[in-house]
Scaffold this motif. Sequence first.
Motif, PDB file in Angstrom:
ATOM      1  N   GLY A 226      49.029  72.320  14.229  1.00 49.29           N
ATOM      2  CA  GLY A 226      49.993  71.260  13.995  1.00 49.29           C
ATOM      3  C   GLY A 226      49.784  70.074  14.925  1.00 49.29           C
ATOM      4  O   GLY A 226      48.830  70.044  15.719  1.00 49.29           O
ATOM      5  N   PRO A 227      50.665  69.087  14.867  1.00 52.43           N
ATOM      6  CA  PRO A 227      50.507  67.842  15.634  1.00 52.43           C
ATOM      7  C   PRO A 227      50.448  68.030  17.147  1.00 52.43           C
ATOM      8  O   PRO A 227      49.961  67.139  17.854  1.00 52.43           O
ATOM      9  CB  PRO A 227      51.743  67.026  15.238  1.00 52.43           C
ATOM     10  N   ASP A 228      50.943  69.148  17.666  1.00 53.99           N
ATOM     11  CA  ASP A 228      50.910  69.368  19.114  1.00 53.99           C
ATOM     12  C   ASP A 228      49.568  69.906  19.592  1.00 53.99           C
ATOM     13  O   ASP A 228      49.370  70.073  20.805  1.00 53.99           O
ATOM     14  CB  ASP A 228      52.017  70.338  19.521  1.00 53.99           C
ATOM     15  N   ASP A 229      48.661  70.210  18.663  1.00 54.48           N
ATOM     16  CA  ASP A 229      47.381  70.807  19.043  1.00 54.48           C
ATOM     17  C   ASP A 229      46.316  69.755  19.294  1.00 54.48           C
ATOM     18  O   ASP A 229      46.230  68.747  18.580  1.00 54.48           O
ATOM     19  CB  ASP A 229      46.892  71.768  17.951  1.00 54.48           C
ATOM     20  N   VAL A 230      45.495  70.011  20.309  1.00 49.79           N
ATOM     21  CA  VAL A 230      44.296  69.222  20.583  1.00 49.79           C
ATOM     22  C   VAL A 230      43.106  70.115  20.263  1.00 49.79           C
ATOM     23  O   VAL A 230      42.901  71.150  20.904  1.00 49.79           O
ATOM     24  CB  VAL A 230      44.239  68.753  22.048  1.00 49.79           C
ATOM     25  N   GLN A 231      42.314  69.723  19.256  1.00 55.22           N
ATOM     26  CA  GLN A 231      41.190  70.533  18.800  1.00 55.22           C
ATOM     27  C   GLN A 231      39.873  70.010  19.362  1.00 55.22           C
ATOM     28  O   GLN A 231      39.633  68.802  19.400  1.00 55.22           O
ATOM     29  CB  GLN A 231      41.096  70.515  17.274  1.00 55.22           C
ATOM     30  N   TYR A 232      39.008  70.954  19.743  1.00 57.11           N
ATOM     31  CA  TYR A 232      37.682  70.577  20.241  1.00 57.11           C
ATOM     32  C   TYR A 232      36.661  71.619  19.814  1.00 57.11           C
ATOM     33  O   TYR A 232      36.897  72.825  19.932  1.00 57.11           O
ATOM     34  CB  TYR A 232      37.679  70.469  21.773  1.00 57.11           C
ATOM     35  N   SER A 278      44.023  72.764  23.225  1.00 57.83           N
ATOM     36  CA  SER A 278      44.782  73.966  22.852  1.00 57.83           C
ATOM     37  C   SER A 278      43.999  74.872  21.916  1.00 57.83           C
ATOM     38  O   SER A 278      44.263  76.071  21.844  1.00 57.83           O
ATOM     39  CB  SER A 278      46.105  73.578  22.190  1.00 57.83           C
ATOM     40  N   TRP A 279      43.021  74.309  21.180  1.00 55.69           N
ATOM     41  CA  TRP A 279      42.251  75.065  20.185  1.00 55.69           C
ATOM     42  C   TRP A 279      40.788  74.702  20.316  1.00 55.69           C
ATOM     43  O   TRP A 279      40.431  73.521  20.338  1.00 55.69           O
ATOM     44  CB  TRP A 279      42.741  74.712  18.791  1.00 55.69           C
ATOM     45  N   THR A 280      39.947  75.725  20.416  1.00 53.69           N
ATOM     46  CA  THR A 280      38.509  75.471  20.450  1.00 53.69           C
ATOM     47  C   THR A 280      37.782  76.591  19.744  1.00 53.69           C
ATOM     48  O   THR A 280      38.261  77.735  19.692  1.00 53.69           O
ATOM     49  CB  THR A 280      38.000  75.329  21.900  1.00 53.69           C
ATOM     50  N   ILE A 281      36.639  76.262  19.180  1.00 54.51           N
ATOM     51  CA  ILE A 281      35.762  77.273  18.596  1.00 54.51           C
ATOM     52  C   ILE A 281      34.363  77.007  19.123  1.00 54.51           C
ATOM     53  O   ILE A 281      33.895  75.862  19.122  1.00 54.51           O
ATOM     54  CB  ILE A 281      35.817  77.259  17.058  1.00 54.51           C
ATOM     55  N   MET A 282      33.709  78.066  19.595  1.00 53.19           N
ATOM     56  CA  MET A 282      32.413  77.910  20.233  1.00 53.19           C
ATOM     57  C   MET A 282      31.523  79.098  19.908  1.00 53.19           C
ATOM     58  O   MET A 282      31.970  80.098  19.326  1.00 53.19           O
ATOM     59  CB  MET A 282      32.585  77.790  21.758  1.00 53.19           C
ATOM     60  N   ARG A 302      44.476  76.703  31.333  1.00 52.44           N
ATOM     61  CA  ARG A 302      45.887  76.982  31.061  1.00 52.44           C
ATOM     62  C   ARG A 302      46.383  76.402  29.738  1.00 52.44           C
ATOM     63  O   ARG A 302      47.353  76.894  29.160  1.00 52.44           O
ATOM     64  CB  ARG A 302      46.758  76.459  32.202  1.00 52.44           C
ATOM     65  N   SER A 303      45.726  75.349  29.216  1.00 52.13           N
ATOM     66  CA  SER A 303      46.200  74.717  27.974  1.00 52.13           C
ATOM     67  C   SER A 303      45.771  75.484  26.719  1.00 52.13           C
ATOM     68  O   SER A 303      46.340  75.274  25.640  1.00 52.13           O
ATOM     69  CB  SER A 303      45.677  73.283  27.880  1.00 52.13           C
ATOM     70  N   LEU A 304      44.784  76.370  26.843  1.00 55.56           N
ATOM     71  CA  LEU A 304      44.239  77.042  25.659  1.00 55.56           C
ATOM     72  C   LEU A 304      45.245  78.008  25.042  1.00 55.56           C
ATOM     73  O   LEU A 304      45.788  78.875  25.708  1.00 55.56           O
ATOM     74  CB  LEU A 304      42.970  77.817  26.020  1.00 55.56           C
ATOM     75  N   ARG A 305      45.434  77.855  23.726  1.00 56.15           N
ATOM     76  CA  ARG A 305      46.253  78.801  22.959  1.00 56.15           C
ATOM     77  C   ARG A 305      45.404  79.563  21.939  1.00 56.15           C
ATOM     78  O   ARG A 305      45.798  80.626  21.476  1.00 56.15           O
ATOM     79  CB  ARG A 305      47.391  78.064  22.258  1.00 56.15           C
ATOM     80  N   TYR A 306      44.257  78.987  21.589  1.00 50.52           N
ATOM     81  CA  TYR A 306      43.345  79.628  20.646  1.00 50.52           C
ATOM     82  C   TYR A 306      41.918  79.377  21.114  1.00 50.52           C
ATOM     83  O   TYR A 306      41.473  78.225  21.164  1.00 50.52           O
ATOM     84  CB  TYR A 306      43.499  79.050  19.226  1.00 50.52           C
ATOM     85  N   PRO A 329      47.680  87.475  25.753  1.00 53.29           N
ATOM     86  CA  PRO A 329      46.894  88.135  24.698  1.00 53.29           C
ATOM     87  C   PRO A 329      46.881  87.294  23.421  1.00 53.29           C
ATOM     88  O   PRO A 329      47.711  86.402  23.233  1.00 53.29           O
ATOM     89  CB  PRO A 329      47.649  89.450  24.484  1.00 53.29           C
ATOM     90  N   GLY A 330      45.921  87.575  22.545  1.00 51.64           N
ATOM     91  CA  GLY A 330      45.865  86.903  21.254  1.00 51.64           C
ATOM     92  C   GLY A 330      45.238  85.529  21.272  1.00 51.64           C
ATOM     93  O   GLY A 330      45.168  84.862  20.239  1.00 51.64           O
ATOM     94  N   ILE A 331      44.794  85.065  22.441  1.00 53.55           N
ATOM     95  CA  ILE A 331      44.151  83.746  22.540  1.00 53.55           C
ATOM     96  C   ILE A 331      42.668  83.853  22.181  1.00 53.55           C
ATOM     97  O   ILE A 331      42.141  83.043  21.420  1.00 53.55           O
ATOM     98  CB  ILE A 331      44.325  83.161  23.953  1.00 53.55           C
TER      99      ILE A 331
END
Length: 542
Positions: A226-232, A278-282, A302-306, A329-331
Amino acid sequence: MLDLNGTPATCYDPVQKIWSGSSLQSLYNEDLTVGQIIYRQLQRQPQRIFQISHTDNTRLTRSQMLQNASKVGCYLRDQGFDKKTDMVGLLARNSTHVGALAYGCLFNGTPFHAVNPNLEQKTIASLYRITKPRILCCDVADYEKIKDIASSLGSLVLTVNGKLPGVTSAGNLLQSPLPEDYEPAQFQRGVDRTMAILCSSGTTGTPKAVTLSNSRKLFEMHSYLGPDDVQYAPSTLDWLTGLITLITAGVFGTVRLISSEMFSTAHFLDLCEQHEISWTIMANSHVAMLANCPNTSIQRLRSLRYLLFAGGHCLVGTLKKMQSFLHGPGILRNAYGLTEVGTLISYNYDTQSKPTSVGRLMANIRVKIVDSSGQLQGPKGLGEVLCHNGQSWNGYFGNPQATAEMRDSEGWYHTGDVGYFDQDNYLHIVERKKDMLKYLGMMYYPHEVEEVIAQMPDVAEVCVFGIWREMEGDAAAASVVLRSGSNLHPSHVEQYVRKNISVQFKHLHGGVQIVPQLAKSANGKVNRHAVKAAYLKNANES
């Protein structure tokens, strides 16, 4: 659909011996392209930040991105880009205007063929000879690499991140006025139209041009964003994860963070702190680098949620260490997919209790396991993973033979991965089918030996492969990257494997080399073939 524990629901049919994800109906009209969907979404909250370029130090609002992409779409329309075979080549790193070029193609229904700029010139040339783009977009730094290819194809070159004398630039296009009545192109069954062409990973041979449709599967499984997420994502648009990040940002209104720098632990940690990702895929190898970096800390992440990883195995010890740097957990999640399928096949939310699994199936995905004799396997039965996503595929562009080998007449993709389902319907990938080795008549997978070596405290990364010997077969050999300050000797690795693996055919009969790094593809996957080639070269020189 998720079960009560928040993980994807997967059921097994013991009669047909097929596992299925939940059934989910798309919310979008099938005449719409992904470009049309993004065009409408970008009109909402026009003043919110859409994209931050760390390298270029630029910020674009949603309105600015919409304007820029619309101008590109309008340019393509005016240039007569209206056939399915009218292509745009994209050979560019993640800079300010790459997103607008890609979105402009989507708005016009024009497929873009994204190729990694770090590939060899002859590979780039062979890929673009397949699709014959009318326009080739490149970074200024790669102009010399692309100009002869463009000349041979009769293509226009357009620079993405700067200007060169006599060469059209993206900046030139964005100076043009936009007609007030501009609308993205419309099609019947837009969902089936080719949206983009990416490259197969190339880890098992020459990359192929993989078509991707306007499938909703590219983004619907990430509806938690959602709008609160920063994706990288460190990957460029030639890799599925890079494309997924671009599409989800447009659909779900996240902030898209980009950088033209290749992945490094120092750079990623700086990005996390400065931009609160907050969200990254690597790639899985990037997780190993992070977990073993002395500067990684729970405070800096600390900012990572996913934190999603894809592209191969992460060793259990690495996962445990990485988890210690995350605030809950779950991150840390494992994503398994294929470029050809155009989406994730499975997703593991539970890497703590199921660390060796790639998770349960995503919605509308079916999987069956087939052994070498063609027999369907039930739970815990080992065989090739075949996948069905219930949608059309236009195949490898210009390569019907390879297309037929990848997807059979009933629509099942032959992944080339060997795996099994456990009793909880979690999928486990053992190894690529082509990576299977045989020593003295006994078959084994390199990953089995890698897992053991990785348990050594001094080992940061390891790659195992077979060295062919006429009288024995594939003798296991290992290239090992040590953690900082370690003085581990190759003989110590050989001894450890002998002590911890009871069967002799999996011992390191091919030897061990300590190396500073493992060869990787442009997107971070360990390239087992290149690592082996370097090993043999070092062995011949010593």
